[in-house]
Write a protein that holds these residues in place. Structure first.
Motif, mmCIF file in Angstrom:
data_model
loop_
_atom_site.group_PDB
_atom_site.id
_atom_site.type_symbol
_atom_site.label_atom_id
_atom_site.label_comp_id
_atom_site.label_asym_id
_atom_site.label_seq_id
_atom_site.Cartn_x
_atom_site.Cartn_y
_atom_site.Cartn_z
ATOM 1 N N GLN A 93 0.723 -1.156 -0.049
ATOM 2 C CA GLN A 93 0.197 0.106 -0.105
ATOM 3 C C GLN A 93 0.942 1.246 0.063
ATOM 4 O OE1 GLN A 93 -2.664 -0.462 3.463
ATOM 5 N NE2 GLN A 93 -3.930 -1.832 2.600
ATOM 6 N N PHE A 94 2.081 1.108 0.895
ATOM 7 C CA PHE A 94 2.974 2.421 1.142
ATOM 8 C C PHE A 94 3.622 2.683 -0.240
ATOM 9 C CE2 PHE A 94 1.199 2.416 5.010
ATOM 10 C CZ PHE A 94 1.155 3.656 5.571
ATOM 11 N N HIS A 95 3.966 1.530 -0.891
ATOM 12 C CA HIS A 95 4.865 1.478 -2.260
ATOM 13 C C HIS A 95 3.958 2.397 -3.197
ATOM 14 C CE1 HIS A 95 7.008 0.166 -5.627
ATOM 15 N NE2 HIS A 95 8.205 0.122 -4.778
ATOM 16 N N GLU A 96 2.661 1.838 -3.335
ATOM 17 C CA GLU A 96 1.973 2.380 -4.088
ATOM 18 C C GLU A 96 1.594 3.874 -4.003
ATOM 19 O OE1 GLU A 96 -2.428 1.725 -6.535
ATOM 20 O OE2 GLU A 96 -1.452 -0.143 -5.586
ATOM 21 N N ARG A 97 1.623 4.316 -2.938
ATOM 22 C CA ARG A 97 1.491 5.709 -2.628
ATOM 23 C C ARG A 97 2.641 6.445 -2.766
ATOM 24 N NH1 ARG A 97 -1.133 6.204 3.338
ATOM 25 N NH2 ARG A 97 -0.734 8.404 3.014
ATOM 26 N N LEU A 98 3.712 5.942 -2.620
ATOM 27 C CA LEU A 98 5.091 6.633 -2.863
ATOM 28 C C LEU A 98 5.423 6.743 -4.363
ATOM 29 C CD1 LEU A 98 7.108 5.411 0.151
ATOM 30 C CD2 LEU A 98 6.642 7.478 -0.123
ATOM 31 N N PHE A 99 5.406 5.556 -4.938
ATOM 32 C CA PHE A 99 5.845 5.567 -6.372
ATOM 33 C C PHE A 99 4.713 5.024 -7.387
ATOM 34 C CE2 PHE A 99 9.127 3.866 -3.473
ATOM 35 C CZ PHE A 99 10.118 4.405 -3.781
ATOM 36 N N GLY A 100 3.569 5.155 -7.005
ATOM 37 C CA GLY A 100 2.641 4.933 -7.894
ATOM 38 C C GLY A 100 2.477 3.139 -7.993
ATOM 39 N N HIS A 101 1.448 2.636 -9.106
ATOM 40 C CA HIS A 101 1.321 1.366 -8.907
ATOM 41 C C HIS A 101 2.502 0.720 -10.078
ATOM 42 C CE1 HIS A 101 -0.956 -2.364 -9.458
ATOM 43 N NE2 HIS A 101 -0.531 -2.653 -10.533
ATOM 44 N N VAL A 102 3.167 -0.353 -9.304
ATOM 45 C CA VAL A 102 4.302 -0.863 -10.048
ATOM 46 C C VAL A 102 4.128 -2.256 -9.618
ATOM 47 C CG1 VAL A 102 6.988 -1.326 -10.172
ATOM 48 C CG2 VAL A 102 5.719 1.195 -9.810
ATOM 49 N N GLU A 103 4.228 -3.400 -10.386
ATOM 50 C CA GLU A 103 4.039 -4.629 -10.117
ATOM 51 C C GLU A 103 5.347 -5.207 -9.454
ATOM 52 O OE1 GLU A 103 1.635 -7.047 -10.423
ATOM 53 O OE2 GLU A 103 0.416 -5.340 -10.956
ATOM 54 N N LYS A 104 5.106 -5.741 -8.036
ATOM 55 C CA LYS A 104 6.049 -6.523 -7.393
ATOM 56 C C LYS A 104 6.688 -7.866 -7.907
ATOM 57 C CE LYS A 104 7.058 -8.287 -2.862
ATOM 58 N NZ LYS A 104 6.324 -8.811 -1.590
ATOM 59 N N PRO A 105 7.985 -7.880 -8.255
ATOM 60 C CA PRO A 105 8.276 -9.169 -8.643
ATOM 61 C C PRO A 105 7.561 -10.529 -8.032
ATOM 62 C CG PRO A 105 10.208 -7.851 -8.316
ATOM 63 C CD PRO A 105 9.153 -7.073 -7.646
#
Length: 142
Positions: free
Chosen positions: A86-98
């Motif tokens: 959730q926080f990754h998306e807030r910081l960087f936008g939607h990026v698929e996690k490997p």
């Protein structure tokens, strides 16, 4: 400032570059893996307002890293992965996690620091012998 005291393990783990926070990350790992510490979304929101962006990214990187070890209880690992996602998306936008293979958590979190020293320091804490000696439930418990 109350968030810093109630989440001091996490705060200290992200305060400095990884090569200088090894002992703090080990204490955080002990808390997460063996003492039931699991930050909430509100805890992370409070910390986000307290620290700078790079420190916050380090905290999230460490939480994601800790969630990947088998010694982390499944429920805790899922919760940490959900929170960090959730926080990754807030910081960087939607990026698929490997989803397969190895990837660099530090690169995923936009950090130039390497996690090798942390991984090496965590090895003794995540063996079955060590985990069983704590007398607590853990991800390797039968």
């Amino acid at each position: 400032m109350a968030a810093v005291s109630s989440n001091s393990w996490l705060y200290r783990a992200g305060k400095q570059p990884f090569d200088r926070s090894v002992s703090d990350v080990k204490q955080l790992a002990e808390a997460v893996w063996y003492r039931g510490y699991c930050p909430t979304s509100e805890d992370l929101e409070d910390l986000w307002r307290t620290v700078d962006r790079q420190q916050f990214q380090r905290m999230l990187c460490v939480l994601e890293l800790l969630s990947q070890y088998p010694v982390c209880q499944r429920k805790t690992a899922r919760h940490l992965q959900m929170l960090t996602g959730q926080f990754h998306e807030r910081l960087f936008g939607h990026v698929e996690k490997p989803t397969q293979g190895r990837y660099s958590p530090s690169k995923r979190w936009g950090l130039s620091e390497k996690t090798g020293a942390l991984r090496k320091a965590l090895l003794p804490l995540q063996t079955r012998t060590y985990a069983d000696a704590t007398g607590r439930d853990h991800g390797l418990s039968a």
